[in-house]
Motif scaffolding. Structure first.
Motif, PDB file in Angstrom:
ATOM      1  N   TRP A 107     -58.450  -2.244  34.361  1.00 48.53           N
ATOM      2  CA  TRP A 107     -58.453  -3.225  35.447  1.00 48.53           C
ATOM      3  C   TRP A 107     -57.069  -3.713  35.857  1.00 48.53           C
ATOM      4  CZ3 TRP A 107     -57.314  -8.568  34.589  1.00 48.53           C
ATOM      5  CH2 TRP A 107     -57.094  -8.897  33.243  1.00 48.53           C
ATOM      6  N   ARG A 108     -56.096  -3.617  34.953  1.00 49.96           N
ATOM      7  CA  ARG A 108     -54.750  -4.035  35.364  1.00 49.96           C
ATOM      8  C   ARG A 108     -53.941  -2.849  35.883  1.00 49.96           C
ATOM      9  NH1 ARG A 108     -52.689  -6.483  29.952  1.00 49.96           N
ATOM     10  NH2 ARG A 108     -53.369  -4.371  29.501  1.00 49.96           N
ATOM     11  N   ASP A 109     -54.613  -1.698  36.058  1.00 49.18           N
ATOM     12  CA  ASP A 109     -53.946  -0.485  36.557  1.00 49.18           C
ATOM     13  C   ASP A 109     -52.964   0.099  35.566  1.00 49.18           C
ATOM     14  OD1 ASP A 109     -55.308  -0.780  38.869  1.00 49.18           O
ATOM     15  OD2 ASP A 109     -53.635  -1.579  40.032  1.00 49.18           O
ATOM     16  N   LYS A 110     -53.055  -0.314  34.330  1.00 48.48           N
ATOM     17  CA  LYS A 110     -52.087   0.180  33.364  1.00 48.48           C
ATOM     18  C   LYS A 110     -52.418   1.615  32.961  1.00 48.48           C
ATOM     19  CE  LYS A 110     -49.609  -1.471  29.294  1.00 48.48           C
ATOM     20  NZ  LYS A 110     -48.336  -1.983  29.829  1.00 48.48           N
ATOM     21  N   TYR A 111     -53.726   1.912  32.926  1.00 52.07           N
ATOM     22  CA  TYR A 111     -54.155   3.258  32.563  1.00 52.07           C
ATOM     23  C   TYR A 111     -55.118   3.779  33.612  1.00 52.07           C
ATOM     24  CZ  TYR A 111     -52.427   1.939  27.952  1.00 52.07           C
ATOM     25  OH  TYR A 111     -51.638   1.530  26.921  1.00 52.07           O
ATOM     26  N   LEU A 112     -54.921   5.038  34.024  1.00 50.24           N
ATOM     27  CA  LEU A 112     -55.892   5.716  34.879  1.00 50.24           C
ATOM     28  C   LEU A 112     -56.164   7.074  34.227  1.00 50.24           C
ATOM     29  CD1 LEU A 112     -57.589   5.906  37.468  1.00 50.24           C
ATOM     30  CD2 LEU A 112     -55.599   6.918  38.589  1.00 50.24           C
ATOM     31  N   GLY A 113     -57.396   7.243  33.757  1.00 48.26           N
ATOM     32  CA  GLY A 113     -57.729   8.474  33.058  1.00 48.26           C
ATOM     33  C   GLY A 113     -58.494   9.436  33.949  1.00 48.26           C
ATOM     34  N   GLU A 114     -58.825  10.586  33.372  1.00 45.25           N
ATOM     35  CA  GLU A 114     -59.626  11.590  34.087  1.00 45.25           C
ATOM     36  C   GLU A 114     -60.906  11.814  33.285  1.00 45.25           C
ATOM     37  OE1 GLU A 114     -58.833  12.738  36.994  1.00 45.25           O
ATOM     38  OE2 GLU A 114     -56.886  11.720  36.983  1.00 45.25           O
ATOM     39  N   THR A 115     -61.995  12.080  34.012  1.00 35.16           N
ATOM     40  CA  THR A 115     -63.221  12.446  33.318  1.00 35.16           C
ATOM     41  C   THR A 115     -64.077  13.316  34.230  1.00 35.16           C
ATOM     42  OG1 THR A 115     -65.145  11.679  32.059  1.00 35.16           O
ATOM     43  CG2 THR A 115     -64.635  10.435  34.025  1.00 35.16           C
ATOM     44  N   PRO A 116     -64.741  14.316  33.656  1.00 40.41           N
ATOM     45  CA  PRO A 116     -65.627  15.143  34.482  1.00 40.41           C
ATOM     46  C   PRO A 116     -67.004  14.494  34.659  1.00 40.41           C
ATOM     47  CG  PRO A 116     -65.595  15.967  32.228  1.00 40.41           C
ATOM     48  CD  PRO A 116     -64.660  14.808  32.271  1.00 40.41           C
ATOM     49  N   LEU A 117     -67.291  13.435  33.870  1.00 37.67           N
ATOM     50  CA  LEU A 117     -68.658  12.918  33.838  1.00 37.67           C
ATOM     51  C   LEU A 117     -68.701  11.511  33.244  1.00 37.67           C
ATOM     52  CD1 LEU A 117     -71.711  13.708  34.227  1.00 37.67           C
ATOM     53  CD2 LEU A 117     -71.661  14.555  31.865  1.00 37.67           C
ATOM     54  N   VAL A 118     -69.377  10.622  33.981  1.00 36.71           N
ATOM     55  CA  VAL A 118     -69.696   9.306  33.432  1.00 36.71           C
ATOM     56  C   VAL A 118     -71.205   9.240  33.244  1.00 36.71           C
ATOM     57  CG1 VAL A 118     -69.738   6.811  33.851  1.00 36.71           C
ATOM     58  CG2 VAL A 118     -67.718   8.150  34.486  1.00 36.71           C
ATOM     59  N   THR A 127     -67.857  22.748  29.228  1.00 34.22           N
ATOM     60  CA  THR A 127     -68.033  23.685  30.342  1.00 34.22           C
ATOM     61  C   THR A 127     -68.957  23.056  31.380  1.00 34.22           C
ATOM     62  OG1 THR A 127     -70.003  24.594  29.313  1.00 34.22           O
ATOM     63  CG2 THR A 127     -67.896  25.626  28.727  1.00 34.22           C
ATOM     64  N   PRO A 128     -68.973  23.592  32.593  1.00 37.11           N
ATOM     65  CA  PRO A 128     -69.926  23.087  33.610  1.00 37.11           C
ATOM     66  C   PRO A 128     -71.371  23.132  33.105  1.00 37.11           C
ATOM     67  CG  PRO A 128     -68.286  24.504  34.632  1.00 37.11           C
ATOM     68  CD  PRO A 128     -68.035  24.583  33.156  1.00 37.11           C
ATOM     69  N   GLU A 129     -71.724  24.173  32.367  1.00 44.94           N
ATOM     70  CA  GLU A 129     -73.092  24.266  31.844  1.00 44.94           C
ATOM     71  C   GLU A 129     -73.376  23.122  30.873  1.00 44.94           C
ATOM     72  OE1 GLU A 129     -70.814  26.832  31.811  1.00 44.94           O
ATOM     73  OE2 GLU A 129     -71.681  27.596  33.694  1.00 44.94           O
ATOM     74  N   LEU A 130     -72.407  22.846  30.010  1.00 47.78           N
ATOM     75  CA  LEU A 130     -72.606  21.765  29.039  1.00 47.78           C
ATOM     76  C   LEU A 130     -72.683  20.419  29.753  1.00 47.78           C
ATOM     77  CD1 LEU A 130     -72.892  20.760  26.167  1.00 47.78           C
ATOM     78  CD2 LEU A 130     -70.402  20.833  25.929  1.00 47.78           C
ATOM     79  N   LEU A 131     -71.817  20.227  30.752  1.00 49.59           N
ATOM     80  CA  LEU A 131     -71.866  18.971  31.512  1.00 49.59           C
ATOM     81  C   LEU A 131     -73.242  18.780  32.133  1.00 49.59           C
ATOM     82  CD1 LEU A 131     -68.339  19.073  33.221  1.00 49.59           C
ATOM     83  CD2 LEU A 131     -69.086  17.531  31.380  1.00 49.59           C
ATOM     84  N   ALA A 132     -73.828  19.876  32.613  1.00 50.46           N
ATOM     85  CA  ALA A 132     -75.168  19.787  33.213  1.00 50.46           C
ATOM     86  C   ALA A 132     -76.202  19.398  32.159  1.00 50.46           C
ATOM     87  CB  ALA A 132     -75.537  21.127  33.867  1.00 50.46           C
TER      88      ALA A 132
END
Lengths: 475, 475
Positions: free
Chosen positions: B36-47, B6-11
């Motif tokens: 780097w070879r553009d083979k995979y593009l993922g999603e993430t809410p937070l690095v 959740t947004p709270e947990l991400l915080a």
């Protein structure tokens, strides 16, 4: 919870291998129950000597189903009591000593496949017959078996150039606690497909599965060698000589063993055929071995070059280079006799420790001073594989002292030396393993996180705890 | 079961590292989401970019408590998609790229302690500054990080003489799934105290714990080198040359790379500064590198000696020895350009396979014939580390064919080649690992017993499955 096997169950186990391979008579089982130094004598109702992987599998399946403890054993040469049953009489010994086949030798692929019961010397000889080297070499090589070498990750004198047994294993065949057979006999030099499962069984002391066969790495045989005995003022000089030799010879430095004068004295006194190795008497000595891919002459020239620089730098007091194959053997016999020569000198309290190589001199100074203060008159005889940081820190009793009274101090002396080892971030078992002897020292040495990880791995692979219970880990 | 944070947990997660080290903006997180070879593009809410072991520990403790998926990442140069999040947007990326410290260099102990985020080239340079060699060497060494090298058990061109990354690690510091820190940073050459826990994390692809630091082995720097390019009739001749070189030079044989003529053609066509390496055009070539503990002259003399025998035996058609440091680099650049030079030739279907070294010629004959029959006109460009049995069996599209139509056959081509690999008891991932790309190929390659063991180890060390879920193993 493990069960004590009933006579009916013992009969079922025996039927799995046939009567000739199931020993029950106490005299017949004694060689399997007794540790070779007489330190441990266990009890067992049954020794099973399976002749095939299928038989090992059937035994473990039945043991797992019936919660019966199994103690795997190969050459019974271990030094920490890991291979013998306890005194309860409820543990069955599973000996690999009938599974001795060299299944394949592949000189072009530099590999060899051996069953767990193959004697180390037979493996070495099979490699040599194919003009290859299997480098693992240790005192008991005439009777230890490769399964035990693998299960204890045996060390020895060739670790410096070729690594521990772990580094010599390409693949394994393992029977798991429930009898499933893991076919991991790959001969690949590179294989990144998942967790490297074989690593768990190498050095696993038979607590996670029973190794039944292995693919081993072979190497080219050296075309020439040279061996020197160098007289040194102190361990710091030995380290300086080691660094010089390693820098010059790299992988061709195949042996570097440290010995104290008192150890040489003991050998001269008690080992037939030994002789003063160097003209100059010195407090410490190093045996240096250089191998060459070309010739004895090339090896000799390399060792002369190293010693010349060491003289110039004031690192070496005196040295002699073996002039013949016979003299090379004599030099090595001095080193190999170091342990045996301590026996006639009375009680000996032993340690198999390692510290980072660069810390060996400081560790030795501190440990020798500490033990001499703790047991006045005792005679420290620390020797071993300087190049690996592995010192057999043995202590002979004071001259004329009561042997048993000295040996009674074993635990407190261990505590003193292991305490110093801990401060150098060292190991309390460099090459012999944990087994029964050091099990209760392990938690303090490893810490709670490592112990919890080990317990969870044991639980994952042997949930009923039938494999070598009480060895390495508390049941 | 994992939860979507959740947004709270991400915080709460972000607060553990501070706002500057917590990235949420899609543009800022893109370099961490994209392979780097553009083979995979993922999603993430937070690095999250923690700066210390304590921060990594706090992150994992919270993730474990809240069942939040964590994808560990170091240099993001992996080739199997193991380091990027999936498309769900519920996985948090934990990057080690701020933990780059070389904590210690110990030239006398031949070891170096680096944090997981240290770039491989920086580790190499730190070793060199202390007159030591850290031998791991691969194409991406300027950007890959040592934590990723360890977690994937990276290979490269120095495996022949120095082993895989696994063989170069003495100790590890690891944060476990529940946040506990395992202090396993020993620098010992020998330590037989319990299971060798570090082996689980080496090549574990971040699924069992997060490596935060490592003690690495260093070696003496070679004092001299010689490099030759040899023209060969076929892979069997290459194997004969390899065996001869290994027999003569032993550990001094530090490189042996196989290349087909078409690969050399591609390099000549597309890589600036390349030139015909040998006077005679031949179907195959080998790059041979010899190192010496003495001098360039000694290395050169050794390589001349090997090539002279190879000529006499009819093994080598022609050869040229690099006459200068520059020419040595040119020869190596020919080899390193092999992969890049395939790009302008259109679509390329790739394999990273290994077979037993002695089987390489038979494997190549069979695989080349099979793929040429399967995709008429295709251009096989198999090259790589012959001495390790590791072949990058790449196949360029037929000239003039449709690129996408060719690439659409990736899976069926893989199946064909991997089927042949299996018959040679080879590996479908010699050095790149499993990650996401080969996960579903793993069960057939390993068999049910190995898969069950892996799952039980995963369950033991990461019971909630928060670490790199879906990589290597099905969740």
């Amino acid at each position: 919870m493990l069960n004590r096997p009933t006579p009916e169950l013992l009969a079922r186990f025996a039927a799995l291998v046939g009567p000739a391979a199931a020993l029950t008579d106490p005299e017949a089982t004694k060689p399997y129950r007794m540790e070779w130094r007489d330190k441990y004598l266990g009890e067992t109702p049954l020794v099973l000597r399976p002749g095939s992987v299928a038989e090992v599998s059937a035994i473990l399946a039945l043991a797992n189903e019936t919660r019966t403890a199994i103690v795997p054993q190969s050459g019974n040469t271990g030094l920490v009591g890991g291979q013998v049953p306890d005194g309860s009489g409820s543990e069955i010994v599973l000996s690999l000593d009938r599974m001795t086949r060299i299944r394949a030798v592949d000189p072009e692929g530099y590999s060899l496949t051996a069953e767990a019961g193959a004697i180390l010397a037979d493996v070495q000889n099979a490699a040599e017959a194919a003009d290859r080297l299997f480098p693992l070499s240790l005192g008991s090589e005439g009777s230890c078996r490769i399964g035990g070498n693998i299960s204890t990750n045996a060390g020895g004198t060739a670790v410096l150039a070729y690594g521990n047994t772990r580094d010599l294993v390409l693949g394994l065949e393992v029977v798991l606690a429930d009898g499933r057979v893991w076919e991991g006999l790959g001969a690949l030099r590179k294989d990144n497909t998942g967790y490297d499962l074989k690593q768990l069984f190498i050095g696993g002391e038979g607590t996670l599965g029973i190794v039944t066969a292995a693919v081993l790495k072979l190497y080219p045989r050296p075309k020439g060698q040279a061996v020197a005995f160098a007289a040194l003022a102190d361990p710091a000089a030995a380290l300086a000589l080691f660094n010089l030799a390693r820098d010059r010879a790299g992988h061709d430095l195949t042996g570097f063993e440290l010995m104290p004068r008192i150890g040489v004295d003991f050998v001269l006194r008690h080992i037939p055929g030994s002789r003063e190795p160097v003209g100059t008497t010195a407090p410490w000595y190093a045996l240096v071995e250089i191998s060459s891919g070309h010739s004895d002459e090339a090896a000799r020239s390399a060792i002369e070059d190293i010693l010349a620089t060491a003289f110039e730098d004031g690192v070496v007091a005196d040295a002699s280079i073996a002039q013949s194959l016979a003299e090379r053997s004599t030099f090595w016999r001095m080193r190999h006799g170091m342990s045996e020569a301590q026996k006639p000198e009375g009680g000996s309290i032993k340690h198999d420790v390692s510290v980072p190589v660069a810390s060996v001199p400081a560790f030795l100074d501190e440990a020798i001073a500490a033990i001499e203060a703790f047991v006045p008159g005792c005679r420290p005889v620390p020797f071993g594989h300087l190049g690996d940081g592995n010192i057999h820190f043995n202590i002979s009793q004071p001259v004329g002292a009561d042997k048993q009274a000295f040996l009674d101090r074993w635990d407190e002396v261990n505590a003193l030396i292991h305490g110093i080892v801990a401060r150098y971030h060292g190991s309390i078992s460099a090459e012999h393993g944990i087994g029964r002897l050091k099990r209760d020292l392990l938690p303090a040495a490893k810490g709670p996180v490592a112990m919890a990880m080990m317990q969870s791995i044991k639980q994952a692979l042997d949930p009923n705890g039938i494999l070598n219970p009480g060895k390495m880990l508390r049941p």
